[in-house]
Structures are given as structure tokens and as C-alpha cells.
Write a protein that holds these residues in place. Structure first.
Motif, PDB file in Angstrom:
ATOM      1  N   ALA A   1     -31.285 132.000 -29.700  1.00 50.80           N
ATOM      2  CA  ALA A   1     -31.283 130.604 -30.138  1.00 50.80           C
ATOM      3  C   ALA A   1     -32.598 129.916 -29.764  1.00 50.80           C
ATOM      4  CB  ALA A   1     -30.098 129.867 -29.523  1.00 50.80           C
ATOM      5  N   LYS A   2     -33.065 129.090 -30.656  1.00 55.13           N
ATOM      6  CA  LYS A   2     -34.271 128.302 -30.426  1.00 55.13           C
ATOM      7  C   LYS A   2     -33.964 126.882 -30.884  1.00 55.13           C
ATOM      8  CE  LYS A   2     -39.280 128.447 -31.147  1.00 55.13           C
ATOM      9  NZ  LYS A   2     -40.367 129.136 -31.886  1.00 55.13           N
ATOM     10  N   ILE A   3     -34.077 125.921 -29.978  1.00 52.48           N
ATOM     11  CA  ILE A   3     -33.522 124.589 -30.218  1.00 52.48           C
ATOM     12  C   ILE A   3     -34.616 123.524 -30.259  1.00 52.48           C
ATOM     13  CG2 ILE A   3     -31.861 122.874 -29.412  1.00 52.48           C
ATOM     14  CD1 ILE A   3     -30.501 125.219 -27.857  1.00 52.48           C
ATOM     15  N   LEU A   4     -34.551 122.702 -31.285  1.00 48.68           N
ATOM     16  CA  LEU A   4     -35.387 121.510 -31.383  1.00 48.68           C
ATOM     17  C   LEU A   4     -34.524 120.328 -30.947  1.00 48.68           C
ATOM     18  CD1 LEU A   4     -37.796 119.766 -32.289  1.00 48.68           C
ATOM     19  CD2 LEU A   4     -36.935 119.942 -34.639  1.00 48.68           C
ATOM     20  N   LEU A   5     -34.888 119.734 -29.824  1.00 49.25           N
ATOM     21  CA  LEU A   5     -34.124 118.619 -29.248  1.00 49.25           C
ATOM     22  C   LEU A   5     -34.945 117.336 -29.388  1.00 49.25           C
ATOM     23  CD1 LEU A   5     -32.117 117.099 -27.430  1.00 49.25           C
ATOM     24  CD2 LEU A   5     -33.165 118.225 -25.451  1.00 49.25           C
ATOM     25  N   THR A   6     -34.382 116.336 -30.077  1.00 50.34           N
ATOM     26  CA  THR A   6     -35.090 115.069 -30.229  1.00 50.34           C
ATOM     27  C   THR A   6     -34.303 113.918 -29.608  1.00 50.34           C
ATOM     28  OG1 THR A   6     -34.116 114.405 -32.370  1.00 50.34           O
ATOM     29  CG2 THR A   6     -36.065 115.847 -32.429  1.00 50.34           C
ATOM     30  N   THR A   7     -35.020 112.930 -29.147  1.00 51.25           N
ATOM     31  CA  THR A   7     -34.439 111.656 -28.726  1.00 51.25           C
ATOM     32  C   THR A   7     -35.166 110.556 -29.495  1.00 51.25           C
ATOM     33  OG1 THR A   7     -36.022 111.330 -26.907  1.00 51.25           O
ATOM     34  CG2 THR A   7     -33.987 112.539 -26.399  1.00 51.25           C
ATOM     35  N   SER A   8     -34.473 109.507 -29.871  1.00 48.54           N
ATOM     36  CA  SER A   8     -35.147 108.400 -30.566  1.00 48.54           C
ATOM     37  C   SER A   8     -34.243 107.173 -30.572  1.00 48.54           C
ATOM     38  CB  SER A   8     -35.510 108.788 -32.005  1.00 48.54           C
ATOM     39  OG  SER A   8     -34.384 109.192 -32.747  1.00 48.54           O
ATOM     40  N   ASP A   9     -34.832 106.033 -30.247  1.00 49.50           N
ATOM     41  CA  ASP A   9     -34.089 104.773 -30.256  1.00 49.50           C
ATOM     42  C   ASP A   9     -35.001 103.614 -30.587  1.00 49.50           C
ATOM     43  OD1 ASP A   9     -31.165 104.843 -29.583  1.00 49.50           O
ATOM     44  OD2 ASP A   9     -31.916 106.101 -27.953  1.00 49.50           O
ATOM     45  N   THR A  10     -34.412 102.603 -31.229  1.00 46.05           N
ATOM     46  CA  THR A  10     -35.118 101.363 -31.553  1.00 46.05           C
ATOM     47  C   THR A  10     -34.261 100.187 -31.079  1.00 46.05           C
ATOM     48  OG1 THR A  10     -34.128 101.377 -33.779  1.00 46.05           O
ATOM     49  CG2 THR A  10     -36.324 102.343 -33.531  1.00 46.05           C
ATOM     50  N   TYR A  11     -34.079 100.100 -29.778  1.00 48.13           N
ATOM     51  CA  TYR A  11     -33.242  99.042 -29.194  1.00 48.13           C
ATOM     52  C   TYR A  11     -33.731  97.646 -29.576  1.00 48.13           C
ATOM     53  CZ  TYR A  11     -29.915 101.396 -26.035  1.00 48.13           C
ATOM     54  OH  TYR A  11     -28.858 102.090 -25.519  1.00 48.13           O
ATOM     55  N   SER A  12     -35.043  97.475 -29.736  1.00 48.71           N
ATOM     56  CA  SER A  12     -35.590  96.136 -29.986  1.00 48.71           C
ATOM     57  C   SER A  12     -35.015  95.507 -31.256  1.00 48.71           C
ATOM     58  CB  SER A  12     -37.111  96.188 -30.081  1.00 48.71           C
ATOM     59  OG  SER A  12     -37.534  96.865 -31.258  1.00 48.71           O
TER      60      SER A  12
END
Length: 305
Positions: free
Chosen positions: A130-141
Motif C-alpha cells: 500500500a502507498k497512501i496519499l494523505l491530505t489535510t485541508s481546511d478553510t475555517y476563515s
């Protein structure tokens, strides 16, 4: 055993300094920094959605690391769509000829990177290919009331992309833990039923209490022994001072911080610290990761080589 091949970061296009907020709300000069320890934060523009920020992070990953991706895990509290997940938009952007990719979206906040990394470990444990692309992203503003000076002073917008894979010489997960407190969901929330009321609300004293009574004791437990490095969610001055004074009085553990210049980046908080100190962290023999916030949830992993 897992390894981190690369981490990339993308931040909101606008840098919002304290002086602008102090002028807007007629606050005393330096009052924001004195209370939060934050000097500036990054705010997304109208084109920067959580999906677009995640894709921008993926664009910064070297192509050789994107070969043979089997899983895409996305973490976001602020997706543009209830479904499908941010991961699905990333998969469409990449448009791999190999369509055998599993997309998973996590609605997780400040513990999100650790939560997702725990999932990565379990996936790789069952399949070393397995090879995993892990992303995080937020636009709280985009979900903060214009007159909410307290929350506006804390949060930033941004994202990250990490490539996680197996290596026989990689990190062993020695210990992990995650807990969600019952009846605590109201302390940090956003109502998504009424579009006219989909704003973030937070009970600051309850978050500090949570850090004192739950996060710090568990972090002390994870830090015992040979821990050399701690990567912790950058919540701001009040909580970080509590952590540093309780866990690292003798300063023998490396605990990098960056909330002063970037604010609270939610699930991108830990990968940004990792990115800024990548070589030094990878050279450490023992790392503890600690994320805490929305839920109220606190999650930990102890990695050793």
C-alpha cells in the motif's frame, strides 16, 4: 513499519497580521499577541476551497512519489460538498490510469492528522504494498462570523499532502491511543443545517480544561522513556504553555512550535511542524504525535526506529 516519503504545504493566500484585526476591532496594540501568542495567520481567498488547497499540496509532491498510489485519505472539517469527499476530487485531478484507488474522507479536526496516520498504519500493516496519499485541508476563515474577534484571532487556512508507505527500516508504531469525550460536541462546532448559521463557535475555557484534564496527562504517559521529539497540535499560547511547562520543564525533549507565525491550522498544524523540521525529525529515534480538538477528541501515536 511506515516511512514518510515527502510532505508538502499550501497556505491561504492572504497573510492577516494582528495589527489589521486590532484596527478593525479597536483593540489595544499587542493585545492579541499577549493573549494568543499568535502574530499572523493565513486566510484563503475566494478560489481557495478545501479541495483546491489539497490539490495544490498534491501538485507540490514530486511525481515519483505519486506513482502506484493505492489509497487517498483526505481530512477536512470544511469541504465544499457534503459528499463526495475531498479525496475523490484529488483522485479525479490525478486521473491515474490505474483506477484501483481507494478514496477515504475523514471529517476530523485538530486530531485529524494523527487519526488518519493511524489508519495509514493499519492499512500498511495489512498490505505492505500500500502507498497512501494523505491530505489535510481546511478553510475555517470562511465560517467565522465577521464580528467574532476571538475566533478570528486564532485560526488559519491551509493544507498538506503526505506520502506514507512501508519500509523495513521505517517507524514502528509502539503505541497509539484515541479518545472522544461524550457530550462535548458543543464546545467546538459548526452548524451545517442552516446555511445562514453555518458559523464556527468555540468555548475557549472548556478547550483549556480539556487540555489540562485529558491531553496533558495522556501526553505525559506517551512521553515517558526514550521520547526525543514531540509533534503536537499548535493550538496557541495558552495551551502550548501548559504543555511545555508540564511535559518539558528540563527541555530534554525537542518540541518544535510555529503557532506564532501561522496560527491554528487545525489538521494541517502537525504536518506543518513536520515539514518545517523534516530532516531533524526524521533523524530522531522516537517521536510522539499528539492532536486534540474538535470532538472533543485527543489522539496519540508513538513511533520508534
Amino acid at each position: 513499519m511506515i516511512k514518510f516519503d515527502q510532505i508538502s504545504i499550501c497556505l491561504g493566500k492572504k497573510k492577516l497580521k494582528n495589527s489589521l484585526i486590532e484596527k478593525e476591532f479597536n483593540l489595544k496594540k499587542n493585545s492579541i499577541f499577549e493573549k494568543t501568542g499568535i502574530q499572523s495567520r493565513y486566510i484563503s481567498n475566494s478560489k481557495q476551497t478545501s479541495e483546491q488547497i489539497a490539490i495544490s499540496c498534491v501538485k507540490k509532491i514530486r511525481k515519483k512519489f505519486l506513482n502506484n498510489i493505492t489509497h487517498i485519505l483526505s481530512v477536512s472539517n470544511t469541504p465544499s460538498y457534503a459528499f463526495p469527499s475531498v479525496a475523490h476530487f484529488i483522485a479525479s485531478f490525478l486521473n491515474f490510469k490505474n483506477n484501483n484507488i481507494n478514496c477515504i474522507g475523514l471529517n476530523s479536526g485538530c486530531s485529524g492528522y494523527v487519526d488518519a496516520l493511524s489508519m495509514c498504519h493499519d492499512i500498511i500493516l495489512s498490505n505492505k504494498s500500500a502507498k497512501i496519499l494523505l491530505t489535510t485541508s481546511d478553510t475555517y476563515s470562511k465560517f467565522i462570523r465577521k464580528k467574532d474577534k476571538y475566533i478570528k484571532c486564532l485560526f488559519s487556512d491551509g493544507g498538506s499532502a503526505s506520502i506514507i508507505s512501508y519500509s523495513k527500516n521505517g517507524w514502528k508504531v509502539k503505541k497509539k491511543f484515541s479518545q472522544t469525550l461524550p457530550n462535548s460536541q458543543k464546545f467546538l462546532k459548526m452548524n451545517n443545517l442552516n446555511k445562514n448559521e453555518n458559523f464556527i463557535s468555540m468555548d475557549g475555557p472548556e478547550i483549556v480544561k480539556f487540555a489540562l484534564t485529558n491531553v496533558i496527562p495522556k501526553l505525559k504517559e506517551f512521553s515517558r522513556g526514550n521520547t526525543k521529539t514531540i509533534l503536537i497540535h499548535q493550538a496557541g499560547k495558552v495551551v502550548m504553555d501548559l504543555v511545555l511547562n508540564s511535559i518539558n520543564k528540563d527541555k530534554k525533549i525537542y518540541i518544535p512550535t510555529n503557532y506564532k507565525d501561522y496560527g491554528n491550522l487545525i489538521s494541517t498544524s502537525i504536518p506543518l511542524v513536520f515539514y518545517k523540521n523534516f530532516k531533524k525529525i526524521l533523524s530522531s529515534k522516537s517521536i510522539v504525535l499528539c492532536g486534540f480538538g474538535v470532538g472533543l477528541t485527543h489522539s496519540y501515536m508513538k513511533l520508534e526506529k
